[in-house]
Design an enzyme around this catalytic site. Structure first.
Site, PDB file in Angstrom:
ATOM      1  N   CYS A  79       0.837  -1.202   0.000  1.00  0.00           N
ATOM      2  CA  CYS A  79       0.000   0.000   0.000  1.00  0.00           C
ATOM      3  C   CYS A  79       0.871   1.251   0.000  1.00  0.00           C
ATOM      4  CB  CYS A  79      -0.908   0.002   1.228  1.00  0.00           C
ATOM      5  SG  CYS A  79      -1.919   1.488   1.393  1.00  0.00           S
ATOM      6  N   CYS A  85      -0.812   6.091   7.063  1.00  0.00           N
ATOM      7  CA  CYS A  85      -2.112   5.693   7.593  1.00  0.00           C
ATOM      8  C   CYS A  85      -1.910   4.856   8.852  1.00  0.00           C
ATOM      9  CB  CYS A  85      -2.852   4.895   6.523  1.00  0.00           C
ATOM     10  SG  CYS A  85      -4.231   3.924   7.121  1.00  0.00           S
ATOM     11  N   CYS A 168      -7.593   1.244  -0.838  1.00  0.00           N
ATOM     12  CA  CYS A 168      -7.211   0.544   0.393  1.00  0.00           C
ATOM     13  C   CYS A 168      -7.035  -0.925   0.046  1.00  0.00           C
ATOM     14  CB  CYS A 168      -8.275   0.716   1.476  1.00  0.00           C
ATOM     15  SG  CYS A 168      -7.920  -0.212   2.989  1.00  0.00           S
ATOM     16  N   GLN A 234     -18.309  -9.908  12.111  1.00  0.00           N
ATOM     17  CA  GLN A 234     -16.878 -10.118  11.923  1.00  0.00           C
ATOM     18  C   GLN A 234     -16.430  -9.507  10.597  1.00  0.00           C
ATOM     19  OE1 GLN A 234     -14.711 -11.362  14.027  1.00  0.00           O
ATOM     20  NE2 GLN A 234     -16.110 -12.102  15.607  1.00  0.00           N
ATOM     21  N   GLU A 287     -27.157  -9.782  24.795  1.00  0.00           N
ATOM     22  CA  GLU A 287     -26.523  -8.762  23.954  1.00  0.00           C
ATOM     23  C   GLU A 287     -27.010  -7.380  24.395  1.00  0.00           C
ATOM     24  OE1 GLU A 287     -24.633  -6.404  21.591  1.00  0.00           O
ATOM     25  OE2 GLU A 287     -24.168  -8.549  21.531  1.00  0.00           O
ATOM     26  N   CYS A 356     -10.710 -11.021  20.644  1.00  0.00           N
ATOM     27  CA  CYS A 356     -10.002 -10.229  19.638  1.00  0.00           C
ATOM     28  C   CYS A 356      -8.849  -9.440  20.246  1.00  0.00           C
ATOM     29  CB  CYS A 356     -10.965  -9.291  18.912  1.00  0.00           C
ATOM     30  SG  CYS A 356     -11.836  -8.144  19.994  1.00  0.00           S
TER      31      CYS A 356
END
Length: 399
Positions: A79, A85, A168, A234, A287, A356
């Site tokens: 990139c 970035c 991107c 996800q 949730e 994560c």
């Protein structure tokens, strides 16, 4: 150690040094006169020149500005915005080495935060490669900032300045980032794009739909989810299938089990678990996001053995009276001690934790182990290639 004025680092100072080990957060550790420096864009054992970008009482931050002796794993970033970035941390490192570094991060976090020695416990941890194996065009959800000039981009690392982009390389090609970049946007807006597994493309500006459907359809393992583009899903195109398969392999569902799915979102894991349950089985979803709960209620409409609770897990979990199995997929901050202890009270025979952030997983793993559970399994998946982020699936059972 007290430093005199001449030894203290200053913003803008240029230093030549050797890069040390990788650290959690997308940088590497280096030292100068005993001072710790977190360095971006380096690789362990490289001789580099760095420029100090920030200094605090304990640490400094810096960027590599010149590589004097390159590591064998250094590559040309795919990139043009790499290093500017703040979205990708590791584009200058080959993918195989990225995965090795991420495995080291997980092990270091477990040892430092959780006091858990994964190799000593017999876990020869590797970060699994997923499709697409070139690490590009995998991201199906993007949240673009808008520059004062009205162009989309991303914030620079540790910066509020927007780096304008025209493309991107990690974005799903169906987003057509080039077309979005050619438009002019209000400078106070955010541009959110979602691409579904059925190739629907939704574009929103600061939460309001401007093109594409207001509900998109995701299909995973024979299950269909009609959801709002803004709810959590996800982001890696292979993540839903990969994580569902990994989680169910550890969960060991029996037909009459009562299962809790915590931080359940729209029910990605619950839908797969439901297929394993018999008529005597039951699943409870918890949730906090109202939009996700609205979508989940539609997904599980007319399912008599499904209950959906809307609210914070810590507030709703005490309502649950039985949980043979618990699956949780919390946000980056993790579940935390209160929720972990509530889970333990239910005495599940198996807990599967989808994480994560390895730091939060390490912390919560320690709480589980201290409460009488043991770590049976841990696997990791490179679902955020080119970045420092990692997805883990860990399984626990009573010791």
């Amino acid at each position: 150690m007290e430093l005199n004025a001449q030894e203290r680092l200053e913003v803008g100072q240029v230093i030549e040094l050797v890069i040390g080990p990788v650290a959690h957060g997308g940088h590497f550790v280096a030292r100068h006169n005993g001072q710790v420096i977190f360095v971006r864009h380096g690789i362990t054992n490289e001789l580099v020149r760095i420029k100090i970008t920030a200094v605090s009482s304990k640490i400094a931050h810096a960027d590599v500005i010149e590589v004097l002796t390159a590591a064998p794993s250094r590559v040309s970033p795919p990139c043009q915005y790499a290093g500017k970035c703040g979205g990708c941390d590791f584009q200058h490192i080959d993918l195989a080495t990225q995965r090795k570094l991420k495995a080291e991060i997980i092990k270091e976090q477990f040892m430092r935060i959780g006091k858990i020695d994964l190799p000593l416990l017999g876990f020869d941890l590797e970060v699994n490669e997923v499709e697409p194996t070139d690490g590009l065009h995998w991201r199906t959800r993007m949240d673009f900032a808008v520059s004062p000039g009205g162009k989309i981009g991303f914030f620079g690392a540790r910066s509020n300045e927007v780096v304008e982009i025209s493309q991107c390389v990690i974005a799903d090609e169906r987003m057509n980032v080039g077309e979005l970049a050619a438009r002019s946007w209000k400078s106070d807006a955010r541009v959110e794009v979602a691409v579904s597994s059925t190739s629907e493309v939704s574009v929103m500006r600061s939460g309001r739909s401007i093109s594409g459907p207001t509900q998109i359809v995701e299909q995973v393992g024979g299950n269909s989810f009609k959801i709002s583009p803004e709810v959590f899903w996800q982001s890696h195109k292979s993540a839903p299938v990969t994580l569902v398969k990994a989680a169910l392999a550890q969960l060991g569902v029996k037909g009459n089990d009562h299962v809790c799915d915590l931080y359940s979102g729209v029910g990605l894991f619950a839908a797969a678990i439901l297929k394993e349950l018999g008529d005597q089985g039951f699943i409870t979803l918890i949730e906090s996001d109202k939009n996700a709960v609205v979508d989940a209620r539609k997904v599980f409409a007319n399912k008599n053995n499904v209950k959906i609770l809307q609210g914070l897990v810590a507030q709703q979990l005490p309502i649950v009276k039985r949980a043979d199995l618990i699956l949780l997929d919390p946000p980056r901050t993790g579940a935390g001690e209160v929720v972990i202890k509530q889970m333990i009270k239910l005495k599940p025979r198996k807990i599967v934790y989808v994480a994560c952030d390895p730091a939060a997983l390490a912390r919560d793993s320690k709480t589980l182990i201290d409460a009488g559970y043991k770590l049976d399994h841990i696997s990791a998946y490179d679902l955020f290639p080119m970045t420092q982020h990692i997805e883990c699936v860990a399984g626990f059972s009573p010791a």
